[in-house]
Design an enzyme around this catalytic site. Sequence first.
Site, mmCIF file in Angstrom:
data_model
loop_
_atom_site.group_PDB
_atom_site.id
_atom_site.type_symbol
_atom_site.label_atom_id
_atom_site.label_comp_id
_atom_site.label_asym_id
_atom_site.label_seq_id
_atom_site.Cartn_x
_atom_site.Cartn_y
_atom_site.Cartn_z
ATOM 1 N N ASP A 273 0.869 -1.170 0.000
ATOM 2 C CA ASP A 273 0.000 0.000 0.000
ATOM 3 C C ASP A 273 0.910 1.226 0.000
ATOM 4 O O ASP A 273 2.079 1.158 0.375
ATOM 5 C CB ASP A 273 -0.931 -0.011 1.216
ATOM 6 C CG ASP A 273 -2.207 0.781 0.958
ATOM 7 O OD1 ASP A 273 -2.199 1.641 0.045
ATOM 8 O OD2 ASP A 273 -3.200 0.560 1.665
ATOM 9 N N TRP A 274 0.381 2.357 -0.411
ATOM 10 C CA TRP A 274 1.210 3.547 -0.625
ATOM 11 C C TRP A 274 1.762 4.056 0.717
ATOM 12 O O TRP A 274 1.032 4.525 1.570
ATOM 13 C CB TRP A 274 0.389 4.621 -1.327
ATOM 14 C CG TRP A 274 0.486 4.581 -2.819
ATOM 15 C CD1 TRP A 274 0.727 5.645 -3.634
ATOM 16 C CD2 TRP A 274 0.363 3.455 -3.698
ATOM 17 N NE1 TRP A 274 0.771 5.242 -4.957
ATOM 18 C CE2 TRP A 274 0.557 3.907 -5.020
ATOM 19 C CE3 TRP A 274 0.135 2.096 -3.494
ATOM 20 C CZ2 TRP A 274 0.508 3.062 -6.124
ATOM 21 C CZ3 TRP A 274 0.077 1.239 -4.592
ATOM 22 C CH2 TRP A 274 0.269 1.727 -5.890
#
Length: 746
Positions: A273-274
């Site tokens: 995930d970012w």
Amino acid sequence: MRKAYNNASKIFKVLILAAMLRVSGAYAQSSIPAYLDDSKPVKERVEDALKRMTLQEKIAMIHAQSKFSSPGVKHLGIPENWTTDGPHGIRPEVLWDEWSQAGWTNDSCMAFPALTCLAATWNKDMAMLYGKSLGEEARYRNKNILLGPGINIYRSPLNGRNFEYMGEDPFLSSKMVVPYIKGVQQNGVAACVKHFALNNSEGNRNTVNVNVDDRTLYEIYLPAFKAAVEEGGAWAIMGSYNLYKGQHCCHNEYLLNNILKKEWGFEGVVISDWGGVHDTRQAIFNGLDMEFGSWTNGLSQGKSNAYDSYYLADPYIKLINSGEVGTKELDDKVRRILRLSFLTTMNKNRPFGSFATKEHALAARTIAEEGIVLLKNQGSVLPINLNRTKRIAVIGENAIKMMTVGGGSSSLKAEYEISPLDGIRKRVGTQAEVVYARGYVGDTTGNYNGVNTGQNLADKRSASELMTEAINVAKKADVVIYIGGLNKSDHQDAEGADRESLNLPYNQDQLIAQLAKANKNLVVVNISGNAVAMPWVNQVPAIMQGWFLGSEAGNALAAVLVGDVNPSGKLTFTFPVKLTDNGAHALNAFPGTKDEVTYKEGIYVGYRWADKHNIKPLFAFGHGLSYTTFQYGKVTADKKAMSSSDKITFSVNVKNTGLRDGEDVVQLYISDLKSSLPRPIKELKGFEKVFLKAGEQKTVTFTIDKAALSFFEPTKHEWVAEPGNFEALIGASSAAIKTKTAFTLN
């Protein structure tokens, strides 16, 4: 003429091939490189490409080069990888290193209903249509990784991101996610299933360590991901922000290596995930393949290029060059990414896709119509009879507020969005007068990451003035349609923060109660991705769950309200009367502290908790009404006993006993009457959506094997089906069991 054209075509292909051979340095060879030969197996092509790559090229491939892309291999002609949000539509283009809009004028997408609505269709064909349509939009924009779908379990009605998921039941989520994935990937676009795993709240999501026992993990929180891998063939999985066993889930040894890659045999790419990566060594050894989004505010680290300072960038090269780590793990990561490339951007048969088309609008509307849930309908309020209705009052901010903008990464720049008010006015036409009153002021903003709705929702009137106007409008109407609920603001249905209360915001409960007194023909349409409290439930004759319905929201709602479409949606999560009717809240186990949360309720999530404690929900899991009625016959089994290698089939006759054609979702639950470990009273193990014309009847069948009877035995670390007595229960919801039959596992 045709012969000359064919000869010219052959000459052109030869020239192109010669150019390719020149570029690759293989002009003198008698055949093209194996990695370019699509007649060869993908594994062979991957190995050939891998051996042609430098260390720097391998490292570059495993981390981002911009907000949403990572490098390919230029000298081999392998394209970049381009990811896109999200699960409900294709995100607009942003600048290379910023979240700000790129200013494109041709990136306005079709907005599809939120995944809560898709799941509420209980229709696997709708999931396939959704995935196919969304995959076509991603492909048209030349994205090869779609960051979705989300399949985290609905543990609490306060989780701000529940609207992006498929409900509280692992079996339902499993069956709905598989066709979605296949629909996306048939377009040469990888579905990146998220968030793996245990991301069941938004507050403290980057710091909280989740404590959950193995049985609960395997029975509740993993099945949909397992189905995505083993049945859906997902090409990518996204790790979650939270921690489990003290390790962040984007580089978690137990989840990624032990379960995902070893137990399930996942061959795809694990994407962070970012900003979800925190440690280079863990990222190397604990199963992560691609790092995205660290330092996502651009280049604030003071480097000329922050991406070279990612955990899997220069720090990794330094460890390799110093001899502290080898390249075995690096090659595995690159193999997986190359495989993804050969399945997507390097696939010569990849279709071209399509974008914001009439076909996609129809798909979005059809899914929305099938997902709308009729919760309550007393008397003859719904469907609205336009032949007997002269004036319709529409009240509530959500009747006019755009819902495709905001809420986090699923925020969209939609080609259009039809509001409920506009949809009702369009459908009613001149048959009745439609009058609108605001009723309350909630969120007047309309901007997210530079996408602006263009709406001016400012209103300087006081709450009492707004309420008085709404009541007066309601008194003069034949029918009142109240359209309220939640929105995409922080602490409502939005990423990054959880809800603060089960109640409706902006004093809506008081307003609805007053409207019920003003007009007995009141319909409440709740727009949300979450359950809400309804203290006025006994005062209101008709209640509808409207979800976030995307571009065609108004048209879909209007069609159901006036009866053009017979509602057939069913709830995918339990509506509790009060918050403590939910297991996580009854045990004070949500959201936990900043650092720790323990899932004290264990396997008793949703209807499982309500059954165990004999709690009557406001509206049960699987509940949903129709404008017609259905009658269930007696369920029969093709045998009374089965062996562990056997199967058993149950049959039940269902008849439409009303005056309208309609659909019902027939649900199969299994009950283990005696077990060595505590088990839920019943668990969903089958469902089928059946269409019946008025007066028509059909036989619905379900076939199960021992997997449907099994539980996870943590001491043995395996699924166990114990011999003994079971019951098959057939119902219209988890709280409306119509018929049951006993059987035995020998």
